[in-house]
Structures are given as C-alpha cells and as structure tokens.
Design an enzyme around this catalytic site. Structure first.
Site, short mmCIF file in Angstrom:
data_model
loop_
_atom_site.label_atom_id
_atom_site.label_comp_id
_atom_site.label_asym_id
_atom_site.label_seq_id
_atom_site.Cartn_x
_atom_site.Cartn_y
_atom_site.Cartn_z
N LYS A 72 0.83 -1.21 0.00
CA LYS A 72 0.00 0.00 0.00
C LYS A 72 0.86 1.25 0.00
O LYS A 72 0.62 2.20 -0.77
CB LYS A 72 -0.93 -0.01 1.21
CG LYS A 72 -1.95 1.13 1.21
CD LYS A 72 -1.59 2.21 2.22
CE LYS A 72 -2.63 3.32 2.25
NZ LYS A 72 -2.40 4.26 3.36
N ASP B 132 -6.00 -0.01 1.09
CA ASP B 132 -5.78 -0.39 2.48
C ASP B 132 -6.99 -1.18 2.97
O ASP B 132 -7.92 -1.48 2.21
CB ASP B 132 -5.50 0.82 3.37
CG ASP B 132 -6.64 1.84 3.35
OD1 ASP B 132 -7.74 1.52 2.84
OD2 ASP B 132 -6.43 2.96 3.84
#
Length: 338
Positions: A258, A277
C-alpha cells in the site's frame, strides 16, 4: 534487508519532542518585505482545485495560509497558490534562487502535462457512476512529488493519522535549510539523504516516531548504499512498469504494497497505481455482500451494522461464507430443476 524489517524494537523511552538544531536561512532565499506579486497560472478550477488537491493526504507539507490559499516548498522554492474569485489559479514566489526555475518546478510538481478535462471526459464516458460524481471532483489533481520526500512522508503514514503524520514530516523537514515563514508557518527545504543519515533512530523515537524510526533510518541507509546514489535509484523507477516499481520499493524497510503504491502514484509517474488499504477492502467486500443480498428487506440495515461493528477480516470471512451458502443454494436449485 530482511533483518532490518524484523529487528526487534529497542526499549521504550519517554516520548519527548526535542527541537532539531536550527538551520540558518539560505542567503539566496531570504524573505523580503516587498508587496506580494501574484501571477496567473492560466489554470481554471476544473484543472486545479486547491482544496481537492492539497489537504487530501497525498502530501503533508503544504499549509493553508489563507482562504483558498496554500503554501509549500518545492525544492529550494517557497510558493503560494491561490484561487481568484472566478476560480482561476495564481501563484506567488516567496523565496527562490531563480524565479524561472521556481515556475518550472511548480508546473512539474502540479503534473501540468496532464489534462484533467480530457481524463474526466473519458472516465465519464466509460463509467456512469463516475459521471455522476465528476462534478464534485473537478480539479482533484495527482501531484508529482520529489521521490525521496514522498517516500519518507509515507513511511511516517503507517497506521497513523494526518495530524500526527504532519508533525513527523515537519520534524524531518526542519532538518533542512530554512526557506521562510508565511502566516505563522515555518517552511524548510527537505533535507538531503546525507543530512538525514546523521539522524539516529533514538532521536526519532524521542521525537515521537515510534516503530517507524527504524524504518526511516534503515531506508536512508539502504538508499545511501545504492550504486549511483539513492536519489538516482528512485528517479530510475519512473521508467519501469508498475509491478517492477512496487517490487523495488518493497525491498526498503517498512514499505509494503500500500505504501509502495502511494509512492509510485504520487512521485514515480505510475498513474495507474491504486493504493488499497483495509478500509478500501472493507467497502469492496460490503459492496459484494450488497450484491449477494440484493432484494432482502434487511439488506441496507444489515450492511450499515456490519460496517460499524466488524473489522475487515471479520467481513471477509462473513462474505466468503455468504458466497458459499449462495453457491450451495444455486446448486440445490439446479438439482431440483433437473
């Protein structure tokens, strides 16, 4: 490399907020008391909306210094941007060694080689949902930041909130050359890797960085060891495919998929990178469950409840179970029909 990521944290110390050693103003960038000179940037609000671009979590160094006005550093240049009454954007250079260089750096930072109008038109034609939302997103622009600066900002972002991330980034930035003060905010040029290499993990922990301290010092050390230098190595990633960029960034301490996607999107020209996320996954799973429960009279209330009460992992397991039950039901229906 692996040992850096998995190394145990040192004993906890009292959390202090020491001030870094002051850096004197750069003589070539001292502020003056001359009247502000604002210059049109020849951009409409549909191509650059300051409120939809700066306080959105892609950079943590630009401050709101007035109504519809934001100020921040780009390398050695300190610049303000402001919306006029008609929505157009103008800029003011507070300090810079070269005004032409400052404007060039600003246009590059704003990714001005990309037309949002053309993108929005194409996206709207391809997705009816986007077409409905486009009028609320006009001018939301992805920035093209310095890779070192962007990388270290997002190392601070792990399991964190914007206020605390900003405090950490401000601490790191304060180690660089002082550029000036605007509306009570102090601005600095982001420090070099050489300067950052002098900062210890203990200093960062005492400044409130927590476990992120070892990732920052570890990453700086790795970048310093790169052939040709860390700056050149990061810039070279702009020429690679997205997956190659993600894989390369994930070799750095503290960088996962991420964070790597954020760095790739906001500084390495990987505009098809999508940072995902647990919050995004949670919404996707709920949307999938909404499709599976379509038509059920309790669907809306149930999904709202799940969103408030359950974690991403709990929703994931529940979604899988509902999908399995649905498959069994469909299979039984096919057998009965046969």
């Amino acid at each position: 490399m692996q040992s850096l990521k998995n190394s145990p944290s040192p004993l906890k110390r009292p959390r202090l907020t020491p001030q870094p050693p002051p850096t004197p103003p750069n003589p070539q960038t001292l502020t003056t008391n001359k009247p502000s000179k604002w210059t049109p940037l020849n951009l409409t609000q549909s191509e650059l909306s300051l409120p939809l671009t700066f306080p959105t979590g892609q950079t943590f160094r630009w401050k709101q210094t007035g109504p519809l006005q934001y100020t921040g550093p780009i390398g050695p240049h300190l610049i303000s941007l402001r919306h006029l009454q008609n929505g157009d954007v103008c800029y003011h250079i507070h300090t810079s060694p070269s005004e032409p260089a400052a404007k060039s750096a600003l246009l590059d930072f704003l990714n001005m080689g990309i037309s949002l109008g053309e993108l929005w038109e194409g996206f709207s034609a391809s997705d009816c949902r986007f077409a409905e939302l486009a009028k609320y997103l006009a001018g939301a622009r992805v920035l093209r930041q310095d890779p070192v600066e962007c990388l270290l900002q997002f190392l601070c972002s792990s399991n964190n909130n914007i206020a605390r991330i900003t405090k950490m980034v401000d601490f790191l930035a304060s180690l660089g050359s002082h550029l000036g003060k605007v509306e009570g905010f102090e601005f600095h040029e982001f420090p070099s890797l050489e300067r950052l290499s002098l900062v210890s993990e203990v200093e960062l922990r005492n400044a409130g960085f927590g476990y992120r301290a070892k990732y920052i010092t570890g990453t700086v050390d790795v970048l310093q060891s790169k052939h040709g230098g860390g700056v050149e190595w990061l810039l070279s990633l702009r020429k690679l495919d997205l997956q190659e960029v993600i894989d390369a960034l994930c070799t750095l301490p503290g960088v996962g998929p991420k964070v790597a996607a954020c760095i790739a999107l906001f500084s390495l020209d990987q505009h098809h990178a999508i940072p995902v996320d647990t919050h995004v996954w949670k919404r996707l799973l709920l949307a999938n469950m909404e499709n599976m429960l379509a038509g059920h009279k309790l669907c809306f209330s149930l999904l709202n409840y799940l969103h408030r009460k359950l974690s991403y992992h709990q929703i994931f397991v529940l979604s899988k179970r509902i999908n399995l039950l649905r498959q069994r039901k469909d299979k039984h229906a096919m057998v009965a029909k046969a």
